[in-house]
Motif scaffolding. Structure first.
Motif, PDB file in Angstrom:
ATOM      1  N   ILE A 176      19.554  -9.569   1.596  1.00  0.00           N
ATOM      2  CA  ILE A 176      19.282  -9.219   0.309  1.00  0.00           C
ATOM      3  C   ILE A 176      19.808  -7.726  -0.372  1.00  0.00           C
ATOM      4  N   PRO A 177      20.374  -7.516  -1.402  1.00  0.00           N
ATOM      5  CA  PRO A 177      20.862  -6.403  -1.895  1.00  0.00           C
ATOM      6  C   PRO A 177      19.785  -5.184  -1.761  1.00  0.00           C
ATOM      7  N   GLU A 178      20.249  -4.077  -1.546  1.00  0.00           N
ATOM      8  CA  GLU A 178      19.232  -2.929  -1.219  1.00  0.00           C
ATOM      9  C   GLU A 178      18.225  -2.859  -2.651  1.00  0.00           C
ATOM     10  N   LYS A 179      18.822  -2.850  -3.698  1.00  0.00           N
ATOM     11  CA  LYS A 179      18.107  -2.515  -4.783  1.00  0.00           C
ATOM     12  C   LYS A 179      16.919  -3.586  -5.048  1.00  0.00           C
ATOM     13  N   ALA A 219      11.741  -7.970  -3.299  1.00  0.00           N
ATOM     14  CA  ALA A 219      12.080  -9.580  -2.911  1.00  0.00           C
ATOM     15  C   ALA A 219      10.920 -10.379  -2.255  1.00  0.00           C
ATOM     16  N   HIS A 220       9.966  -9.614  -1.294  1.00  0.00           N
ATOM     17  CA  HIS A 220       9.050 -10.328  -0.471  1.00  0.00           C
ATOM     18  C   HIS A 220       8.307 -11.138  -1.806  1.00  0.00           C
ATOM     19  N   ALA A 246       0.859  -1.227  -0.097  1.00  0.00           N
ATOM     20  CA  ALA A 246       0.034  -0.169  -0.086  1.00  0.00           C
ATOM     21  C   ALA A 246       0.853   1.476   0.029  1.00  0.00           C
ATOM     22  N   PHE A 247       1.994   1.100   0.380  1.00  0.00           N
ATOM     23  CA  PHE A 247       2.851   2.443   0.937  1.00  0.00           C
ATOM     24  C   PHE A 247       4.107   2.370   0.163  1.00  0.00           C
ATOM     25  N   GLY A 248       4.494   1.329  -0.321  1.00  0.00           N
ATOM     26  CA  GLY A 248       5.700   1.202  -0.906  1.00  0.00           C
ATOM     27  C   GLY A 248       7.202   1.165  -0.467  1.00  0.00           C
ATOM     28  N   GLN A 249       6.738   0.624   1.095  1.00  0.00           N
ATOM     29  CA  GLN A 249       8.008   0.435   2.091  1.00  0.00           C
ATOM     30  C   GLN A 249       8.636  -0.905   1.640  1.00  0.00           C
ATOM     31  N   ARG A 250      10.305  -0.728   1.889  1.00  0.00           N
ATOM     32  CA  ARG A 250      10.845  -1.823   1.619  1.00  0.00           C
ATOM     33  C   ARG A 250      10.877  -2.880   2.771  1.00  0.00           C
ATOM     34  N   THR A 251       9.797  -3.749   2.755  1.00  0.00           N
ATOM     35  CA  THR A 251       9.774  -4.512   4.051  1.00  0.00           C
ATOM     36  C   THR A 251       9.589  -6.130   3.540  1.00  0.00           C
ATOM     37  N   ILE A 252       9.757  -7.106   4.526  1.00  0.00           N
ATOM     38  CA  ILE A 252       9.847  -8.385   4.029  1.00  0.00           C
ATOM     39  C   ILE A 252       8.987  -9.082   5.008  1.00  0.00           C
ATOM     40  N   ALA A 253       7.716  -9.497   4.329  1.00  0.00           N
ATOM     41  CA  ALA A 253       6.610 -10.205   5.057  1.00  0.00           C
ATOM     42  C   ALA A 253       6.675 -11.906   4.988  1.00  0.00           C
TER      43      ALA A 253
END
Length: 258
Positions: A197-200, A205-206, A159-166
């Protein structure tokens, strides 16, 4: 001359011992940085724009869909939420619908009674504490009834485009099976994935890992012959060393429950 035993300062030995224990028990990735980079490079070629398979129309309906998806398939949740979200796509409308009618919409989903209570309760809290808006921090999301860390991370990412891993069932299995980011708990796996995991590649990745686990590295039998990272994979369960052709897949089609 007598041997003199030096005394350690109070409390100094235990922290050192505890730190040493953590270092020895912490599970690490068995891949080099170059190998991890190549794994995610291939995923990015295969699925340039991976998407979650839960249907939603806004942040609120995404939050509800993810909360409903615990111990249920995305296809099953989508079948139930299509008519639901047509009449209740805001906390206010969901509250007006009421718990009884909500149960009727989601009764095909496992644990639907408890989930209906949570959806009504989180709708009330969103209105009372957040002006009817879905909050944009993990801490605030996790105070909502029925919302854990995994659900919060999905909402933050989608929803908010944050870089998270669920870390869901598929991702937890994959991270441990191929030894990319082994861990005994979802939180450990999440922390290890965020580290390796590389930042880019973090933003997608999730979804790459979940889709890989859902359609290729399946729970009962991994389909290694269809795997684009078969030559890099270091899973003890691997049955093939030849990677599948690296080609972009057709656009995703959201599965529909029968």
């Amino acid at each position: 001359m007598k041997n003199v035993k030096l005394k350690s300062s109070p409390g100094s030995a235990k922290p050192r011992a505890a730190t040493a224990a953590r270092r020895t028990t912490r599970q690490r990735s068995v891949y080099s940085k170059a190998e991890v980079e190549e794994i995610f490079r291939r995923f990015s070629v295969q699925r340039p724009e991976p998407k979650g398979e839960l249907e939603h129309v806004n942040a609120f309906t995404l939050l509800v869909a993810v909360a409903l998806s615990a111990q249920a398939t995305d296809a099953g949740v989508n079948k139930a939420t299509r008519p639901l979200f047509a009449v209740a796509d805001t906390p206010q409308k969901m509250l007006a619908l009421g718990e009884g009618k909500l149960r009727d919409y989601i009764k095909t989903i496992g644990l639907y009674r408890n989930k209906a209570k949570n959806v009504i309760a989180l709708s009330e809290k969103l209105i009372a504490d957040f002006g009817g808006e879905v909050p944009r921090t993990r801490e605030e999301l996790m105070v909502l009834p029925g919302v854990g860390r995994k659900t919060a991370n999905v909402v933050l990412q989608m929803a908010f485009g944050q870089r998270t891993i669920a870390v869901d069932t598929h991702l937890f299995r994959i991270a441990n099976r191929i030894r990319l980011a082994p861990g005994k708990t979802p939180d450990e796996v999440e922390a290890n994935l965020m580290r390796v995991i590389p930042e880019k590649y973090l933003y997608h990745a999730h979804h790459w890992l979940i889709l890989h686990g859902r359609y290729v590295c399946k729970a009962r039998r991994p389909e290694c012959e269809r795997c684009i990272i078969a030559d890099i994979c270091k899973s003890p369960e691997k049955s093939c060393d030849i990677p599948a052709p690296l080609v972009e897949l057709p656009p995703q089609v959201i599965p529909v429950a029968g």
